[in-house]
Design an enzyme around this catalytic site. Structure first.
Site, short mmCIF file in Angstrom:
data_model
loop_
_atom_site.label_atom_id
_atom_site.label_comp_id
_atom_site.label_asym_id
_atom_site.label_seq_id
_atom_site.Cartn_x
_atom_site.Cartn_y
_atom_site.Cartn_z
N HIS A 127 23.85 -77.95 22.80
CA HIS A 127 23.46 -79.17 22.09
C HIS A 127 24.65 -79.91 21.49
CE1 HIS A 127 19.11 -77.64 21.83
NE2 HIS A 127 19.30 -78.42 22.87
N GLU B 211 10.25 -89.36 39.29
CA GLU B 211 10.32 -88.37 38.23
C GLU B 211 9.27 -87.28 38.40
OE1 GLU B 211 11.40 -90.36 34.21
OE2 GLU B 211 9.85 -91.59 35.11
N ASP C 71 13.16 -85.69 33.99
CA ASP C 71 11.75 -85.38 34.17
C ASP C 71 11.48 -84.72 35.52
OD1 ASP C 71 10.26 -86.00 31.85
OD2 ASP C 71 10.74 -88.10 32.16
N CYS D 65 19.43 -91.78 37.45
CA CYS D 65 19.71 -92.14 36.05
C CYS D 65 19.42 -90.99 35.10
CB CYS D 65 18.93 -93.38 35.66
SG CYS D 65 17.15 -93.19 35.81
C1 PEP Z 1 14.69 -89.01 33.42
O1 PEP Z 1 13.57 -88.52 33.25
O2 PEP Z 1 15.59 -88.47 34.12
C2 PEP Z 1 15.05 -90.27 32.76
C3 PEP Z 1 16.20 -90.86 33.00
O3 PEP Z 1 14.17 -90.77 31.87
P1 PEP Z 1 14.02 -90.24 30.36
O4 PEP Z 1 15.12 -89.23 30.13
O5 PEP Z 1 14.12 -91.43 29.50
O6 PEP Z 1 12.67 -89.62 30.37
MG MG Z 2 11.98 -89.73 32.39
#
Ligand code: PEP
Ligand code: MG
Length: 569
Positions: free
Chosen positions: A195, A431, A455, A502
């Site tokens: 972390h 996702e 996700d 992302c």
């Molecule tokens: C993901 O799930 O990889 C993503 C970029 O969205 P978040 O982390 O905002 O859920």
């Molecule tokens: Mg996500």
């Protein structure tokens, strides 16, 4: 310690370099309880009450720190404190404390021992589980500080130019560090996914963790913290110092788009949560924005932002990027990101419940429509050419078709009202495993896909991204996840769509070769990692990267994937 340019090695947590003066910090100082009294003299009921009071106090403090971190750093980082809240109420630790209280120990001893036992168990489990012991220690220390009446050291008030040197730092310690004042931190424990390392990346603090031989560094030693090379230089030469100062980062900031060594373009973009982050992302050389998490516009308030407020926030980011691509994600709340005033049922398993497009448009088409109106209007402004819009947590073609119908309906309404608008590039976040399986059908309907590996990993591996006990399963290098990504990229390209990534995975420079080899066209990440990833892209040979990806895809275990990568990951 003396010696010119003596170098200690560890794991770079942030691709940044800093120069400063060592300040040793011991989070456990003065927290060893004195010898326990005779059990006969201990009032168990009173000690239980002291424990409960300390725990209530810790819970309140954690909740406050969570809210502050969400506002100052980001929602993902704030979620780290949820893990602490979980440890605070962990039934096994609670049973341990109750047992020691029943044996006649005072509350501080009961806490010290019960947490000590849990820490030993996590250490025995090894790997990523062992990295979580820092979190357990931090929770223990919170309780002990209260029970022993020991004040916490205020890390936010360190002299400018300090390099914090510690056996370990927890997220609460790290969150206190002021990136404008500290030159960096180094710890003996921890890995890239601990972390403290995640927090350092978000705050943009140079950091090296898991450093061998750190005990020899003394207060006042001059240090270079090179998070790119994973090195700590003690008594650095003037040249080494200058090099770290000049660049500030281990990698040169490139303001131009980059290509691989053999000329393939790879867009390197930034993830942002607020319009205010756009300028900083630009400074790090981001080609654009690959993920604008618009939910932050909805947090920390009592009612949803108006259409104009949303329009202005998006136009601000578009202007900062001056026509370069800005991918805005429509509202993604629910699951780990509840918004109290939306008054949605959490359900027994929020991650599998109403979140992403299931909430908006799903349950709240009104919110979705307002956001779409703002986005379609923003697309028609001078800087609007670069706008792209993507939809979170899509699992079916029907959901996407419904969303696309709404885009047309909003466009029709704007048209009728004589309001300027344009339909921007549209995309889908991959996702869910379902989206990866039907990626081709989704891609045929839109311009692009973006793999959200945070996700996607959670759902492919059935491993809650916030549950520390399954943290080793929540790793995109497991073959199940890698193959889902590969499938997505191939299907997108076959359908003529471009495909990005992302999730956190995109920002790990040690994975850049693999990701280019998998065929990703765009990588989007915390702004601070943009320079290092751009540098790695320029060194990639596409054929070699493809061969590396093929070997990784053929591997049957995460260990085997790591062996294929063979680069310190
Ligand atoms: C993901 O799930 O990889 C993503 C970029 O969205 P978040 O982390 O905002 O859920
Ligand atoms: Mg996500």
């Amino acid at each position: 310690m003396t010696g010119d340019g003596h170098t200690l090695r560890g794991v770079g947590a942030t691709p940044l370099a800093g120069v400063g003066t060592a300040v040793r910090y011991d989070p456990d100082a003065d927290l060893t309880p004195p010898d326990p009294p005779d059990p006969e003299t201990v009032d168990e009921a009173r000690e239980r009450e002291r424990f409960e009071t300390a725990r209530d106090h810790a819970r309140e403090a954690l909740e406050a720190q969570r809210a502050e971190t969400a506002a100052r750093v980001g929602e993902d980082e704030a979620a780290i404190f949820d893990a602490h809240l979980q440890f605070l109420d962990d039934p096994q630790v609670e049973d341990g404390v109750a047992g020691h209280l029943a044996d006649g120990l005072p509350a501080e001893h009961a806490v010290d021992r019960a947490f000590g036992e849990a820490i030993a168990q996590f250490e025995d489990a090894g790997g990523l589980m062992a990295e979580r012991t820092d979190d357990l220690r931090e929770v223990r220390n919170r309780l002990l500080r209260r029970l022993l009446d020991v004040a916490a050291v205020d890390l936010s008030a360190l002299p400018a130019g300090s390099v914090v040197v510690a056996e370990r730092l927890g997220p609460a310690d790290t969150a206190q560090l002021d990136p404008e004042r500290v030159a960096g931190f180094v710890t003996a424990t921890g890995g890239r996914t601990s972390h403290a390392a995640i927090m350092a990346r978000s705050l943009g603090i140079p950091a090296v963790v898991g450093v061998d031989g750190l005990e020899a560094v003394e207060d006042g030693d001059e240090l270079v913290v090179d998070g790119d090379a994973g090195e700590v230089v003690v008594d650095p030469s003037p040249e080494r110092r200058e090099r770290a100062r000049e660049t500030g980062t281990g990698a040169e900031v490139r303001h131009e788009p980059v290509t691989t060594a053999d000329g393939r373009a790879v867009e390197v973009a930034a993830n942002i949560g607020t319009a205010a982050e756009a300028a900083g992302a630009r400074e790090q050389g981001a080609d654009g924005v690959g993920l604008f998490r618009t939910e932050f516009l909805f947090l920390e308030r009592d009612s949803p932002p108006s259409e104009d407020e949303q329009y202005e926030a998006v136009v601000d980011v578009l202007e900062a990027f001056d026509g370069d691509r800005v991918v805005v994600r429509t509202l993604d709340v629910g699951g780990d990101k509840p918004v109290p005033y939306l008054d949605t049922e959490e359900g027994s398993n929020p991650f599998l419940g109403v979140r992403g497009v299931r909430l908006a448009p799903g349950e709240r088409p009104d919110l979705f429509e307002t956001q779409l109106r703002a986005l379609l209007r923003a697309a028609a402004t001078d800087a609007g050419d670069g706008l792209a819009v993507m939809f979170p947590l899509v699992a079916t073609v029907e959901e996407l078709d419904g969303v696309l119908d709404r885009v047309q309906a909003v466009a029709g309404a704007l048209d009728e009202a004589g309001i300027a608008y344009r339909i921007p590039e549209l995309g889908v976040m991959v996702e869910t495993p379902a989206a990866a399986f039907v990626a081709g059908d989704l891609a045929e309907r839109v311009d692009f896909l973006s793999t959200g590996t945070n996700d996607l990993t959670q759902y492919v591996m059935a491993a809650n991204r916030e549950d520390e006990r399954v943290a080793d399963l929540h790793d995109p290098l497991h073959p199940g996840v890698l193959r889902a990504i590969d499938r997505t990229v191939t299907a997108a390209h076959e359908a003529g769509a471009w495909v990005g990534m992302c999730g956190e995975m995109a920002g790990d420079p040690d994975l850049t070769g693999l990701l280019v080899g998998l065929g990703l066209d765009e990588l989007s990440m915390s702004a601070v990692t943009v320079p290092a990833v751009k540098e790695r892209v320029t060194g990639v040979d596409t054929d070699e990267a493809r061969a590396l990806a093929e070997r990784a895809l053929a591997a049957e275990t995460r260990e085997a994937v790591l062996e294929v990568l063979g680069n310190g990951r």
